[in-house]
Design a protein around this motif. Structure first.
Motif, PDB file in Angstrom:
ATOM      1  N   GLY A 187      -8.632 -10.691  12.510  1.00  0.00           N
ATOM      2  CA  GLY A 187      -9.287 -10.634  13.805  1.00  0.00           C
ATOM      3  C   GLY A 187      -8.623  -9.642  14.736  1.00  0.00           C
ATOM      4  O   GLY A 187      -9.306  -8.920  15.480  1.00  0.00           O
ATOM      5  N   ALA A 188      -7.289  -9.580  14.710  1.00  0.00           N
ATOM      6  CA  ALA A 188      -6.585  -8.623  15.560  1.00  0.00           C
ATOM      7  C   ALA A 188      -6.904  -7.190  15.149  1.00  0.00           C
ATOM      8  O   ALA A 188      -7.127  -6.324  16.010  1.00  0.00           O
ATOM      9  CB  ALA A 188      -5.079  -8.875  15.499  1.00  0.00           C
ATOM     10  N   ARG A 246      -9.605  -6.228  13.662  1.00  0.00           N
ATOM     11  CA  ARG A 246     -10.995  -5.953  14.038  1.00  0.00           C
ATOM     12  C   ARG A 246     -11.099  -5.643  15.520  1.00  0.00           C
ATOM     13  O   ARG A 246     -11.822  -4.717  15.928  1.00  0.00           O
ATOM     14  CB  ARG A 246     -11.867  -7.152  13.682  1.00  0.00           C
ATOM     15  CG  ARG A 246     -13.357  -6.921  13.981  1.00  0.00           C
ATOM     16  CD  ARG A 246     -14.218  -8.082  13.524  1.00  0.00           C
ATOM     17  NE  ARG A 246     -13.911  -9.297  14.257  1.00  0.00           N
ATOM     18  CZ  ARG A 246     -13.254 -10.336  13.742  1.00  0.00           C
ATOM     19  NH1 ARG A 246     -12.829 -10.301  12.483  1.00  0.00           N
ATOM     20  NH2 ARG A 246     -13.008 -11.412  14.468  1.00  0.00           N
ATOM     21  N   ASP A 247     -10.367  -6.388  16.362  1.00  0.00           N
ATOM     22  CA  ASP A 247     -10.392  -6.122  17.803  1.00  0.00           C
ATOM     23  C   ASP A 247      -9.823  -4.748  18.109  1.00  0.00           C
ATOM     24  O   ASP A 247     -10.347  -4.025  18.970  1.00  0.00           O
ATOM     25  CB  ASP A 247      -9.599  -7.195  18.548  1.00  0.00           C
ATOM     26  CG  ASP A 247     -10.309  -8.543  18.528  1.00  0.00           C
ATOM     27  OD1 ASP A 247     -11.517  -8.556  18.219  1.00  0.00           O
ATOM     28  OD2 ASP A 247      -9.657  -9.562  18.821  1.00  0.00           O
ATOM     29  N   LEU A 295     -12.431  -2.176  17.138  1.00  0.00           N
ATOM     30  CA  LEU A 295     -13.502  -2.096  18.118  1.00  0.00           C
ATOM     31  C   LEU A 295     -13.018  -1.473  19.421  1.00  0.00           C
ATOM     32  O   LEU A 295     -13.760  -0.726  20.082  1.00  0.00           O
ATOM     33  CB  LEU A 295     -14.061  -3.497  18.391  1.00  0.00           C
ATOM     34  CG  LEU A 295     -14.815  -4.161  17.222  1.00  0.00           C
ATOM     35  CD1 LEU A 295     -15.215  -5.587  17.581  1.00  0.00           C
ATOM     36  CD2 LEU A 295     -16.040  -3.340  16.844  1.00  0.00           C
ATOM     37  N   GLY A 296     -11.771  -1.776  19.794  1.00  0.00           N
ATOM     38  CA  GLY A 296     -11.221  -1.171  21.004  1.00  0.00           C
ATOM     39  C   GLY A 296     -11.095   0.334  20.877  1.00  0.00           C
ATOM     40  O   GLY A 296     -11.436   1.083  21.808  1.00  0.00           O
ATOM     41  N   ARG A 332     -11.459  -7.941  28.253  1.00  0.00           N
ATOM     42  CA  ARG A 332     -10.489  -7.603  27.203  1.00  0.00           C
ATOM     43  C   ARG A 332     -10.687  -6.187  26.667  1.00  0.00           C
ATOM     44  O   ARG A 332      -9.789  -5.639  26.026  1.00  0.00           O
ATOM     45  CB  ARG A 332     -10.587  -8.624  26.069  1.00  0.00           C
ATOM     46  CG  ARG A 332     -11.879  -8.580  25.269  1.00  0.00           C
ATOM     47  CD  ARG A 332     -11.824  -9.566  24.108  1.00  0.00           C
ATOM     48  NE  ARG A 332     -12.997  -9.522  23.268  1.00  0.00           N
ATOM     49  CZ  ARG A 332     -14.095 -10.222  23.477  1.00  0.00           C
ATOM     50  NH1 ARG A 332     -14.156 -11.034  24.531  1.00  0.00           N
ATOM     51  NH2 ARG A 332     -15.123 -10.132  22.661  1.00  0.00           N
ATOM     52  N   TRP A 333     -11.872  -5.583  26.944  1.00  0.00           N
ATOM     53  CA  TRP A 333     -12.113  -4.215  26.511  1.00  0.00           C
ATOM     54  C   TRP A 333     -11.797  -3.202  27.605  1.00  0.00           C
ATOM     55  O   TRP A 333     -11.872  -2.003  27.353  1.00  0.00           O
ATOM     56  CB  TRP A 333     -13.572  -4.028  26.079  1.00  0.00           C
ATOM     57  CG  TRP A 333     -13.995  -4.969  24.993  1.00  0.00           C
ATOM     58  CD1 TRP A 333     -14.903  -5.967  25.089  1.00  0.00           C
ATOM     59  CD2 TRP A 333     -13.534  -4.993  23.641  1.00  0.00           C
ATOM     60  NE1 TRP A 333     -15.046  -6.631  23.905  1.00  0.00           N
ATOM     61  CE2 TRP A 333     -14.205  -6.037  22.981  1.00  0.00           C
ATOM     62  CE3 TRP A 333     -12.600  -4.231  22.920  1.00  0.00           C
ATOM     63  CZ2 TRP A 333     -13.991  -6.357  21.661  1.00  0.00           C
ATOM     64  CZ3 TRP A 333     -12.385  -4.552  21.597  1.00  0.00           C
ATOM     65  CH2 TRP A 333     -13.068  -5.595  20.978  1.00  0.00           C
TER      66      TRP A 333
END
Length: 574
Positions: free
Chosen positions: A26-27, A29-30, A33-34, A73-74
């Motif tokens: 998940g990290a 993936r984040d 995406l970031g 968060r983005w």
């Protein structure tokens, strides 16, 4: 013990690994995406930052809208993308100008670098934070209040950026020289001097950032809310069919005579087109029409011969865009209000129909119960009284011979009184004349006339309209009309102190329904206000309302007039 360790350790190790793997995935993936959002922001920001629609900072509007539409968060990634894009634009401008700065080939020093690149994305976020504090989100329905708050928030972001720009100029320390002229890119409009030039620079940057935000933020709200997608097709179709040809015609006419006063007239006509489009399609129509109009004005201003200073042009676009968006939001609010009103009216009509149906069923149940009671009284009490009267007559000779004639006469008189009383009760429960003679004849020649004349009043009854329509009245409507006349006439006899009573019936066919008007008038003391609380009038009103009718009571000086209407739909005709 070693064996226990061998058998107990392996189950725990995969368990810890299974927890860590999803977290790590998940990290990653984040982060991916970031990075993607940062690259996308930079890719959009770089060309917009170079062109910026010439006089309005669309890049600021894109960043404002992205911060508003995306979770917090983005935000660091969006800030990083905007800062990277501004650095790329600075390096490009320094290289293209031929006069690169000492710091990173464009900026005079580190402080100017921080002011120009690092602070602006953070300052633009100030208006977004204000919107979130006001709980105005892009996925919510757009209203006039939320649109006004969006304008105020964009003005706050634009003002924060302008304060930073003025600080940059002051730190640079070159106010009034050629370098300042290249930054201002406009002639002073507030008089000669350094401060006038600085004020013109601040106003120009404020309007540019404000316009850039109001051009893009409504589009972001449009895209973010799936509820806005359904009406998008007719709006876009109208824009292609009507708005784009209007803008092309505007460019052709304005560029045909550059520098003339024709451009001012055309801009006024352009504003009218924007307002009409907002009136037709609400705030979404205003958003797309203002965007297209701003592009047309920018092209006309930079391709043709400019007539206005950039600040006057910016003020025209800012005022037109802001007013069109607010007007479009107000139109949408009005349409939602009309839709809610129509829905409420439809629900009220449905509820009224249900109440009418319920009241009609109650009225029909009352008439059935009256009919049953009348039948029971006639069958039971009538027969028993007849038998009693017969036995008394048979026993009359015995009573006479025994010298008790008065007793039998009293008993016979009592039975006759009981028969008359039961007849009156039967008449009140179910008038026999109503079924035998019909509505009008039962009023004109029946118990109602006898009631009035026995009280010493003059009685007149009239029938207007097509008398054949009376036979089409359903039993419940016919009995209700009779009860209305009966209650009204009884009130006249008991309370009016009148010498005359008039009943007029008028029946006709309107809109596939029978309309029966009943007028009862007297020449008594009147007093409509006092009569409205009368129990008899309450009974009349209940019957009339149950049959989709109405009742009015008015003083006639002298006397009182009761006007009632009973409607029978075509579907209820017998």
């Amino acid at each position: 013990m070693d064996q226990n360790l061998l058998t107990s350790d392996p189950p725990r190790t995969p368990h810890r690994s299974s927890r860590a793997t999803p977290r790590l995935g998940g990290a990653m993936r984040d982060i991916g995406l970031g990075v993607l959002s940062m690259v996308a922001m930079a890719a959009i920001y770089v060309p917009l930052g170079l062109f910026s629609f010439f006089h309005w900072m669309v890049a600021s509007g894109v960043l404002f809208t992205a911060l508003w539409c995306m979770p917090r968060r983005w935000w660091p990634w969006l800030f990083a993308g905007a800062i990277l894009a501004r650095m790329i634009n600075g390096a490009f401008m320094g290289a293209s100008s031929g006069d690169p700065g000492p710091f990173l080939q464009y900026w005079p020093g580190p402080l100017q670098f921080v002011l120009d690149n690092m602070l602006e994305p953070l300052l633009i976020a100030s208006g977004v934070l204000l919107l979130q504090r006001w709980r105005v989100f892009p996925k919510d329905p757009m209203s006039l209040d939320s649109m006004a708050r969006i304008h105020l928030a964009t003005a706050v972001s634009a003002l924060a950026v302008v304060v930073k720009d003025v600080a940059y100029v002051l730190v640079d320390g070159r106010i009034g020289d050629v370098r300042l002229d290249s930054i201002v890119d406009a002639e002073p409009v507030m008089g000669p001097g350094i401060w006038a030039t600085l004020a013109a620079f601040a106003l120009k940057n404020f309007l540019g950032n404000f316009i850039g935000c109001i051009l893009i933020a409504p589009l972001g709200a449009w895209i973010s809310n799936p509820a806005h997608y359904s009406p998008s097709k007719p709006i876009l179709s109208s824009a292609i069919r009507y708005l784009l040809p209007t803008m092309v015609l505007y460019l052709l006419l304005s560029l045909s005579r550059p520098g003339s006063n024709l451009g001012e007239l055309l801009r006024l006509l352009l504003m009218v087109a924007v307002v009409l489009f907002a009136l037709r399609h609400g705030w979404r129509g205003a958003a797309i029409s203002v965007l297209v109009a701003s592009i047309a004005i920018a092209v006309e201003e930079n391709v043709g011969l400019p007539v206005y200073t950039p600040i006057r042009l910016q003020m025209f676009v800012a005022i037109t865009g802001a007013m069109a968006l607010l007007f479009g939001a107000a139109v949408d609010d009005m349409r939602r209000g009309v839709a809610l009103l129509r829905q409420a009216n439809a629900e009220a009509a449905a509820l009224t129909a249900k109440l009418h149906a319920s009241a009609l069923r109650n009225l029909q149940a009352e008439e059935r119960e009256r009919r049953r009671l009348a039948a029971d009284l006639h069958d039971e009490f009538g027969q028993n009284l007849t038998a009693l009267q017969t036995h008394l007559k048979l026993a009359q000779r015995d009573f006479v011979e025994s010298g008790r004639t008065a007793v039998v006469d009293n008993l016979l008189e009592l039975t006759r009184n009981m028969r008359r009383n039961i007849g009156s009760v039967l008449e009140s429960l179910r008038p026999a004349a109503l079924d035998e003679l019909g509505l009008y004849a039962s009023i004109e020649r029946g118990q109602i006339r006898r009631l009035v004349e026995e009280a010493g009043l003059e009685f007149d009854a009239h029938l207007e309209g097509d008398a054949r329509l009376l036979s089409m009245l359903a039993p419940v409507h016919r009995h209700a009309a009779y009860r209305v006349v009966q209650e009204a006439v009884t009130n006249v006899v008991r309370h009016a102190r009148a010498s005359r009573c008039e009943v007029r019936l008028r029946i006709n066919l309107r809109n596939d329904a029978l309309w029966l008007f009943i007028h009862v008038r007297d020449d008594g003391i009147g007093g409509a206000d006092g009569m409205r609380a009368n129990h008899g009038l309450t009974n009349i009103l209940d019957r009339v309302v149950a049959l989709s009718g109405s009742m009015k009571l008015a003083d006639m000086h002298p006397g009182l007039r009761l006007h009632t209407l009973i409607r029978q739909p075509f579907a209820e005709f017998e």
